[in-house]
Design a protein around this motif. Structure first.
Motif, PDB file in Angstrom:
ATOM      1  N   LEU A   1       2.312  12.001  -2.095  1.00  0.00           N
ATOM      2  CA  LEU A   1       2.181  10.552  -2.239  1.00  0.00           C
ATOM      3  C   LEU A   1       3.548   9.896  -2.223  1.00  0.00           C
ATOM      4  CD1 LEU A   1       0.202   8.186  -2.762  1.00  0.00           C
ATOM      5  CD2 LEU A   1       0.594   8.543  -5.209  1.00  0.00           C
TER       6      LEU A   1
ATOM      7  N   LYS B   1       6.712  -5.028  -4.961  1.00  0.00           N
ATOM      8  CA  LYS B   1       5.620  -5.843  -4.447  1.00  0.00           C
ATOM      9  C   LYS B   1       6.203  -6.907  -3.522  1.00  0.00           C
ATOM     10  CE  LYS B   1       2.966  -5.344  -8.744  1.00  0.00           C
ATOM     11  NZ  LYS B   1       1.827  -4.604  -8.188  1.00  0.00           N
TER      12      LYS B   1
ATOM     13  N   PRO C   1      -6.460   4.463   0.772  1.00  0.00           N
ATOM     14  CA  PRO C   1      -6.469   5.669  -0.083  1.00  0.00           C
ATOM     15  C   PRO C   1      -7.754   6.479   0.006  1.00  0.00           C
ATOM     16  CG  PRO C   1      -5.580   3.788  -1.284  1.00  0.00           C
ATOM     17  CD  PRO C   1      -6.106   3.254   0.006  1.00  0.00           C
TER      18      PRO C   1
ATOM     19  N   LYS D   1       7.163   0.972  -5.643  1.00  0.00           N
ATOM     20  CA  LYS D   1       7.076   0.164  -6.864  1.00  0.00           C
ATOM     21  C   LYS D   1       7.172  -1.328  -6.557  1.00  0.00           C
ATOM     22  CE  LYS D   1       9.004   3.704  -9.923  1.00  0.00           C
ATOM     23  NZ  LYS D   1      10.084   4.049 -10.881  1.00  0.00           N
TER      24      LYS D   1
ATOM     25  N   THR E   1       5.116   6.590  -3.292  1.00  0.00           N
ATOM     26  CA  THR E   1       4.802   5.394  -4.080  1.00  0.00           C
ATOM     27  C   THR E   1       5.855   4.324  -3.848  1.00  0.00           C
ATOM     28  OG1 THR E   1       5.979   6.331  -5.984  1.00  0.00           O
ATOM     29  CG2 THR E   1       3.599   6.692  -5.866  1.00  0.00           C
TER      30      THR E   1
ATOM     31  N   ARG F   1       0.833  -1.204   0.000  1.00  0.00           N
ATOM     32  CA  ARG F   1       0.000   0.000   0.000  1.00  0.00           C
ATOM     33  C   ARG F   1       0.872   1.260   0.000  1.00  0.00           C
ATOM     34  NH1 ARG F   1      -4.162   0.916   4.863  1.00  0.00           N
ATOM     35  NH2 ARG F   1      -5.539  -0.395   3.610  1.00  0.00           N
ATOM     36  N   SER F   2       0.540   2.197  -0.853  1.00  0.00           N
ATOM     37  CA  SER F   2       1.235   3.481  -0.871  1.00  0.00           C
ATOM     38  C   SER F   2       0.770   4.339   0.305  1.00  0.00           C
ATOM     39  CB  SER F   2       0.970   4.216  -2.182  1.00  0.00           C
ATOM     40  OG  SER F   2       1.525   3.514  -3.274  1.00  0.00           O
ATOM     41  N   SER F   3       1.679   5.162   0.817  1.00  0.00           N
ATOM     42  CA  SER F   3       1.360   6.070   1.907  1.00  0.00           C
ATOM     43  C   SER F   3       1.455   7.504   1.415  1.00  0.00           C
ATOM     44  CB  SER F   3       2.330   5.878   3.079  1.00  0.00           C
ATOM     45  OG  SER F   3       2.278   4.573   3.585  1.00  0.00           O
ATOM     46  N   ARG F   4       0.979   8.403   2.240  1.00  0.00           N
ATOM     47  CA  ARG F   4       1.181   9.821   1.990  1.00  0.00           C
ATOM     48  C   ARG F   4       2.066  10.368   3.107  1.00  0.00           C
ATOM     49  NH1 ARG F   4      -1.887  11.372  -2.194  1.00  0.00           N
ATOM     50  NH2 ARG F   4      -1.175  13.530  -1.896  1.00  0.00           N
TER      51      ARG F   4
END
Length: 598
Positions: free
Chosen positions: A435, A441, A421, A439, A437, A199-202
């Motif tokens: 954001l 996985k 999100p 890349k 990101t 999961r991407s964070s901010r």
């Protein structure tokens, strides 16, 4: 409910010595005895006596890693053993560890080590986490703290550990899926495929953008203070914490992830702080949110992280506004994070004491030098040392009340938002944050596609029931071209009857043209004997490069994306209906994996 399901797999089972039940699954499973791999090296599982050697080995190997470093290391600086990794190992050996036991390190031992040399040269911790796929709970195996001593690299020790100990034990105890976060590409050689996403964070860099409580609202000025306040959870709060941390309550859209179960909360509320032996043992803070007006519990917040703190949980009871609670909760959590922990205070006190002892030794050495060179008499030296000692004690007493000598607070420079999100807090802070990101996985291994599909069948059947293909009867044949290390078979057969998944087999292989003809003849003859028309059964087919089916299965890629990326991927029979069914069964997903929750 799906009933009368059948599974067939070509994977073998192992025998060996039974060990204690796992803390999560509770199942006792068999493991092999020591395995001699030549050159004086043995594969074996850990015991309590291995703790110190495993910690020393991993701390030394990971000394070049930046894990746990508060500030960058100089290019010409020789690193010390990694304290963060050392703490991880000791935590994994604790009896209250919720994801592993003292017997779950797979090790390579050098039986020819000389006296005083660490006999361990490689190791992997096999952990187990409880997670979910849709509404189905699954056991995830998680190989962690994976390392080989530099002198023993290139000898295939990791291959021996994974295939000789880790995978057999994980499969046997019922882990439906295994995941690893680690070195790019490295684990592909052991049957893993990049599939489950991170999961991407901010990141909120300008913490000054979080407004302070208006002065007229402070208690000092006659106001009511913060509209919400935070309290430390106790063991009696565990049922409430479990209820407030479900995927639904956390507003998670993710259909695949890990769970915060009762064991998680028991560990962090009861054991993590009480049994902490290192400042790295307490890597997260949990607080219950309280309505100041009513005094009632109304939510939950959690922060975690080493280099940067992230908000990992922010949950409110129904009827409360995230907009109203956001700034009061964040203000207080940042203040909590900036306070040093008890272990950090102890470390600061020890450093101060060491400095005082060093200063005292320097004063005595200076006096000895004065005596030796004849510049001062013995009486003069003693008087000077006594005077300086008296002055040092006065300075110490003065400093104890000086603001400059108070315990050092941590300065939080930025705050990560690691929520869904679409979570209200994420959306409310979107214009103030950037954001982050990721890349990469997670490496993903599904040892048996058939076993996995049967386990998650209720979720798949529910998806079908809500679609235009409800109650379909069809046999699926998946061709993976060849069996490779990490796969249970060359192909996969899955049978649906009236929308229910009734059987799955890892043993299916594409029939030859002659076998197809013979099967058709047998079917026609049978129809004639039963005096009925020959009805050709509905069969859909799809082809995937070895292991890549995992990416469709967990929802990492759609069928269209698979066919665009992988030239081998196609669905030659069934047309658009076949593709539609795959899209219905395996829609693209979001993921939520809090891997370092132990």
């Amino acid at each position: 409910m799906t009933t009368d399901k059948q599974i067939h797999s070509s994977s073998s089972t192992s025998t060996g010595t039974p060990l204690f039940p796992h803390p999560i699954s509770g199942e006792t499973h068999m493991r092999p005895d020591r395995i001699d791999i030549g050159d004086g090296l043995l594969l074996r599982w850990s015991t309590k006596e291995d703790e110190a050697n495993v910690a020393d080995l991993m701390a030394d190997i990971f000394k070049w890693d930046t894990l746990g470093l508060a500030k960058p290391r100089a290019d010409d600086e020789m690193p010390k053993p990694n304290e963060f990794v050392c703490a991880l190992v000791h935590r994994a050996f604790r009896e209250d560890c919720r994801v592993t036991t003292i017997y779950d390190f797979a090790l390579v031992e050098n039986t020819q080590a000389y006296e005083g040399q660490n006999p361990l040269v490689a190791g992997i911790s096999l952990q187990q986490n409880i997670g979910y796929f849709g509404k189905i709970k699954l056991m995830y195996g998680v190989p962690e703290i994976v390392a080989t001593h530099p002198d023993y690299r290139g000898k295939g020790l990791m291959r021996h550990l994974f295939h000789g100990l880790i995978h057999p034990a994980s499969d046997l105890r019922g882990d439906i899926i295994q995941i690893i976060a680690g070195i790019p590409h490295f684990y592909c050689q052991f049957g893993y495929e990049y599939a489950i996403g991170v999961r991407s964070s901010r990141r909120l860099d300008n913490l000054a953008s979080i407004p302070t409580l208006p002065e007229y609202e402070t208690i000092e000025k006659g106001g009511l203070g913060e509209p919400f306040w935070l309290r430390i959870p106790t063991v009696g709060d565990v049922p409430y914490l479990v209820r407030m941390s479900t995927p639904e309550k956390m507003l998670n859209q993710a259909e695949v992830g890990l769970l915060y179960d009762e064991e998680y909360w028991q560990f962090w509320i009861c054991n993590a702080v009480a049994n902490a032996a290192s400042k790295f043992d307490v890597t997260r803070e949990h607080r219950i949110i309280v309505d100041s007006k009513t005094g009632n519990d109304c939510g939950l917040v959690m922060t975690y992280g080493i280099k940067m703190r992230h908000v990992g949980i922010f949950t409110l009871e129904d009827g409360y506004s995230y907009r109203d609670a956001m700034y009061p909760v964040l203000r207080q959590m940042i203040a909590i994070e900036e306070e040093p922990t008890s272990l950090e205070l102890k470390e600061q006190a020890e450093k101060k004491k060491d400095q005082e002892d060093e200063d005292c030794a320097e004063r005595k050495l200076e006096g000895f030098n004065d005596l030796m060179d004849g510049s001062k008499s013995v009486q003069e030296v003693l008087e000077k040392v006594e005077e300086e000692e008296h002055k040092a004690q006065e300075d110490k007493a003065t400093a104890a009340t000086s603001p400059a000598d108070q315990p050092t607070k941590k300065k939080i420079q930025s705050l990560g938002i690691g929520l869904d999100p679409q979570h209200p807090i994420t959306k409310l802070l979107e214009h103030k944050s950037t954001l982050m990101t990721f890349k990469n996985k997670l490496y993903t291994r599904i040892p048996s596609y058939a076993r996995f599909l049967l386990k998650v069948a209720p979720t798949l059947e529910e998806r079908l029931e809500k679609s235009c293909l409800a109650r379909i009867s069809v046999t699926w044949h998946f061709d993976f071209y060849r069996k490779v290390l990490g796969s249970a078979g060359r192909g996969l057969e899955v049978v649906f009857e009236s929308g229910k998944l009734v059987s799955a087999s890892d043993d299916w292989v594409p029939p030859s043209p002659y076998e197809k003809m013979a099967a058709a003849r047998e079917r026609i003859v049978k129809a004639k004997k039963e005096n009925r028309p020959d009805i050709k059964p509905l069969v859909y087919k799809a082809q995937f490069a070895p292991l890549t089916f995992t990416r469709l299965l967990v929802g990492d890629m759609t069928m269209d994306e698979m066919m665009e990326v992988f030239g081998e991927c196609e669905h030659p029979d069934g047309g658009e209906d076949a593709k539609m069914m795959l899209d219905i069964l395996f829609p693209k997903q979001l993921f939520h994996f809090d891997l370092h929750s132990w």
